[in-house]
Design an enzyme around this catalytic site. Structure first.
Site, mmCIF file in Angstrom:
data_model
loop_
_atom_site.group_PDB
_atom_site.id
_atom_site.type_symbol
_atom_site.label_atom_id
_atom_site.label_comp_id
_atom_site.label_asym_id
_atom_site.label_seq_id
_atom_site.Cartn_x
_atom_site.Cartn_y
_atom_site.Cartn_z
ATOM 1 C CB CYS A 285 -0.904 -0.006 1.215
ATOM 2 S SG CYS A 285 0.025 -0.232 2.738
ATOM 3 C CD GLU A 382 -3.477 0.463 -3.649
ATOM 4 O OE1 GLU A 382 -4.523 -0.204 -3.563
ATOM 5 O OE2 GLU A 382 -2.607 0.456 -2.777
ATOM 6 C CD GLU A 459 -3.421 -1.686 11.618
ATOM 7 O OE1 GLU A 459 -2.668 -1.883 10.642
ATOM 8 O OE2 GLU A 459 -4.303 -2.475 11.969
HETATM 9 P P1 NAP Z 1 -8.974 -6.693 -0.589
HETATM 10 O O1 NAP Z 1 -9.477 -7.329 -1.799
HETATM 11 O O2 NAP Z 1 -9.661 -5.481 -0.088
HETATM 12 O O3 NAP Z 1 -8.979 -7.816 0.544
HETATM 13 C C1 NAP Z 1 -8.489 -7.599 1.840
HETATM 14 C C2 NAP Z 1 -9.118 -8.589 2.779
HETATM 15 O O4 NAP Z 1 -10.517 -8.315 2.855
HETATM 16 C C3 NAP Z 1 -9.002 -10.047 2.326
HETATM 17 O O5 NAP Z 1 -8.857 -10.866 3.464
HETATM 18 C C4 NAP Z 1 -10.335 -10.277 1.654
HETATM 19 O O6 NAP Z 1 -10.715 -11.609 1.538
HETATM 20 C C5 NAP Z 1 -11.244 -9.502 2.584
HETATM 21 N N1 NAP Z 1 -12.541 -9.169 2.018
HETATM 22 C C6 NAP Z 1 -12.856 -8.847 0.757
HETATM 23 N N2 NAP Z 1 -14.180 -8.616 0.649
HETATM 24 C C7 NAP Z 1 -14.704 -8.786 1.875
HETATM 25 C C8 NAP Z 1 -16.018 -8.696 2.417
HETATM 26 N N3 NAP Z 1 -17.069 -8.379 1.673
HETATM 27 N N4 NAP Z 1 -16.204 -8.959 3.729
HETATM 28 C C9 NAP Z 1 -15.149 -9.280 4.509
HETATM 29 N N5 NAP Z 1 -13.875 -9.384 4.055
HETATM 30 C C10 NAP Z 1 -13.660 -9.137 2.751
HETATM 31 O O7 NAP Z 1 -7.451 -6.290 -0.707
HETATM 32 P P2 NAP Z 1 -6.248 -7.206 -1.216
HETATM 33 O O8 NAP Z 1 -6.277 -7.252 -2.672
HETATM 34 O O9 NAP Z 1 -6.207 -8.494 -0.453
HETATM 35 O O10 NAP Z 1 -5.021 -6.351 -0.666
HETATM 36 C C11 NAP Z 1 -4.517 -5.287 -1.347
HETATM 37 C C12 NAP Z 1 -5.090 -3.977 -0.832
HETATM 38 O O11 NAP Z 1 -4.771 -3.816 0.545
HETATM 39 C C13 NAP Z 1 -4.473 -2.796 -1.529
HETATM 40 O O12 NAP Z 1 -5.453 -1.838 -1.819
HETATM 41 C C14 NAP Z 1 -3.492 -2.256 -0.496
HETATM 42 O O13 NAP Z 1 -3.179 -0.911 -0.651
HETATM 43 C C15 NAP Z 1 -4.214 -2.524 0.767
HETATM 44 N N6 NAP Z 1 -3.283 -2.522 1.896
HETATM 45 C C16 NAP Z 1 -3.314 -1.463 2.744
HETATM 46 C C17 NAP Z 1 -2.427 -1.412 3.802
HETATM 47 C C18 NAP Z 1 -2.456 -0.251 4.739
HETATM 48 O O14 NAP Z 1 -1.913 -0.388 5.825
HETATM 49 N N7 NAP Z 1 -3.051 0.877 4.404
HETATM 50 C C19 NAP Z 1 -1.504 -2.437 4.008
HETATM 51 C C20 NAP Z 1 -1.504 -3.517 3.111
HETATM 52 C C21 NAP Z 1 -2.411 -3.542 2.055
HETATM 53 P P3 NAP Z 1 -11.056 -12.196 0.046
HETATM 54 O O15 NAP Z 1 -9.794 -12.079 -0.724
HETATM 55 O O16 NAP Z 1 -11.524 -13.569 0.284
HETATM 56 O O17 NAP Z 1 -12.128 -11.341 -0.554
#
Ligand code: NAP
Length: 479
Positions: A285, A382, A459
């Site tokens: 991120c 992103e 955090e």
């Molecule tokens: P994501 O698709 O938003 O998923 C994150 C988590 O949420 C996964 O465990 C996912 O499980 C779960 N999730 C998705 N839909 C959900 C729902 N309706 N209800 C409950 N949980 C749900 O993100 P990602 O692709 O895994 O990760 C990348 C993103 O994370 C990027 O945008 C990145 O910038 C962000 N990130 C932010 C930080 C920060 O500290 N700001 C740090 C690291 C990453 P499923 O895959 O099963 O849907």
């Protein structure tokens, strides 16, 4: 390391999913399935909720020193097992072993930091302005908490939430990303070994995130959601939390500007760019997404960055000498390919990379694009891959306007040798964090988080534990 269990972890016991379902975990370097893990459904989520809710009063009463020492032991266990944990992370997520070892140390550090915070939760005693009433302030845990983590830092995103929650006296349910459940389950084993009582941490990997999480958030017994992931999912979860007014912490996506002024030390800027762009193959991120380079140094910066990027070794993260592992999955790589193709169609010049290799695994080469045209899609989303997009600018006000012209505000990077300018531009950036002449901002002792649509709350640092604490104020008349 003790064997990594592949079951759900509920109420201190390992169990299969209620209907025996499993989800496959694959190695993004080969595409091969490396494990099948129990796949939780709504019934399992209810059991995890029951375990967390039942354990809450006892855990809240547990002495802070006892909570602290469990976290401290878990910190030490992670350090002892760095190598095994790193291998596990690399196998399910793809990052090179050296980075995975770095993540294990970073993840452990959150537990050490919050073991120290657990015993420093203070209250207060004051007198109200009228002089007739005392004010007693105490802090208490917010209550059972749902923690949802992404796949890109499978261990550190979990400890960054579990550490402060456990330190504050909250019980937890962790829902890890389905791509990387093994690291989360290994962590559960370590915390159990460190003495964490049954029910304080429950882990429910699932391929049905919504079916598992929504009832928990709408049910009224879960009092806190700490989520790290995309802004789109964050918005959806905020809406689900509104019904029962669940307290939220949201660590969402970014679109980090990386600004190089004409007076920057170019060597330092290129070093910083390599970290800000290439940590975790760009799947962070905090990854620099838009490189704004002053017109007078853009050519030199682009050439030097391209030479460094081209020299990186791409391959399976387990192989010695590899700098860049595979992307998380085929969809992740396809997105990067589309973004690069779009930028090139709009006139960007490819300084290095830009071509998907054949063969197995989700590899994508380190890529530098110069003269990226406004309107290119990779400037508005992103990239989440090893692609640096370079734009040029002419003056400070202009670059600040352009850097801030995004709904996100997680982090920005500024390179200049002028102290006044560095501070002025840092203050002008609409972001929660700035790397001033550095490409790395993450540290367990610092408040990590964003503004605008990059999130709510922080955090790490002192702020991290606050997210899991409530105030209670007792008014006592002076007699
Ligand atoms: P994501 O698709 O938003 O998923 C994150 C988590 O949420 C996964 O465990 C996912 O499980 C779960 N999730 C998705 N839909 C959900 C729902 N309706 N209800 C409950 N949980 C749900 O993100 P990602 O692709 O895994 O990760 C990348 C993103 O994370 C990027 O945008 C990145 O910038 C962000 N990130 C932010 C930080 C920060 O500290 N700001 C740090 C690291 C990453 P499923 O895959 O099963 O849907």
């Amino acid at each position: 390391m003790t064997e990594v269990r592949r079951q759900l972890f509920i109420g201190g016991a390992w169990a299969d999913a209620a209907h025996g379902a499993t989800l496959p975990v694959d190695d993004p370097a080969t595409g091969e399935i490396i494990a099948h893990v129990a796949d939780a459904g709504p019934e399992d989520a209810r059991l995890a909720e029951e375990a967390a809710v039942s354990a809450q009063p006892g855990w809240a009463r547990t002495a802070p020193r006892a909570r602290s020492e469990i976290l401290r032991r878990a910190y030490e266990l992670i350090l002892e097992r760095t190598d095994e944990l790193a291998r596990l992370m690399t196998s399910e997520m793809g990052k090179p072993l050296a980075e995975a070892r770095g993540e294990a140390a970073y993840a452990a550090e959150f537990l050490r930091w919050f073991s120290e915070e657990a015993v420093r939760i203070d209250g207060g005693l004051g007198l109200l302005p009228d002089g007739r009433t005392r004010m007693l302030l105490s802090r208490r845990p917010v209550g059972p908490s749902l923690l949802i983590t992404p796949w890109n830092f499978p261990l550190a995103m979990a400890t960054r939430k579990i550490g402060p929650a456990v330190a504050a006296g909250c019980t937890t349910i962790l829902k890890p990303a389905p791509q990387t459940p093994l690291s989360a389950l290994a962590l559960a084993g370590i915390l159990q070994e460190a003495g964490l009582p049954d029910g304080v941490l429950n882990v429910v990997p699932t391929s049905r995130a919504q079916a598992v999480c929504e009832p928990l958030l709408r049910g009224g017994r879960i009092r806190k959601l700490s989520f790290t992931g995309s802004t789109a999912v964050g918005r959806l979860l905020l809406a689900q939390c509104a019904g029962t007014v669940v307290r939220t912490s949201m660590e969402l996506g970014g679109n980090a500007p990386f600004i190089v002024f004409e007076d920057a030390d170019l060597d330092a800027a290129v070093d910083g760019a390599m970290v800000a762009k290439m940590r975790n193959m760009g799947e962070a991120c905090t990854a620099a997404n838009r490189f704004f380079v002053h017109r007078s140094v853009a050519g030199a910066f682009g050439r030097r960055l391209a030479a460094r990027m081209a020299a990186l070794e791409v391959g399976p993260g387990t192989r010695d000498g590899v700098d860049v592992g595979p992307l998380i999955d085929a969809a992740g790589r396809a997105k990067v390919e589309e973004l690069v193709d779009d930028a090139v169609e709009r006139g960007a010049r490819v300084l290095t990379g830009g071509r998907t290799p054949g063969g197995p695994g989700c590899f994508y080469p380190p890529t530098v694009l110069a003269d990226v045209a406004p309107g290119s899609r990779l400037l508005e989303t992103e990239i989440f891959g090893p692609v640096a997009a370079i734009l040029t600018f002419d003056d400070e006000d202009e670059v600040l306007d352009r850097a801030n012209d995004t709904p996100w505000g997680l982090v920005g990077y500024v390179f200049t040798q002028g102290l006044d300018r560095g501070l002025r531009v840092s203050e002008g950036l609409e972001v929660g964090m700035v790397g001033l002449n550095t490409g790395l901002v993450s540290d367990p002792a610092a408040p990590f988080g964003g503004v605008k649509q990059s999130g709510l709350g922080r955090e790490g640092g002192r702020a991290g534990i606050e997210e899991f604490l409530e105030y209670q104020y007792v008014a006592v008349p002076v007699r």
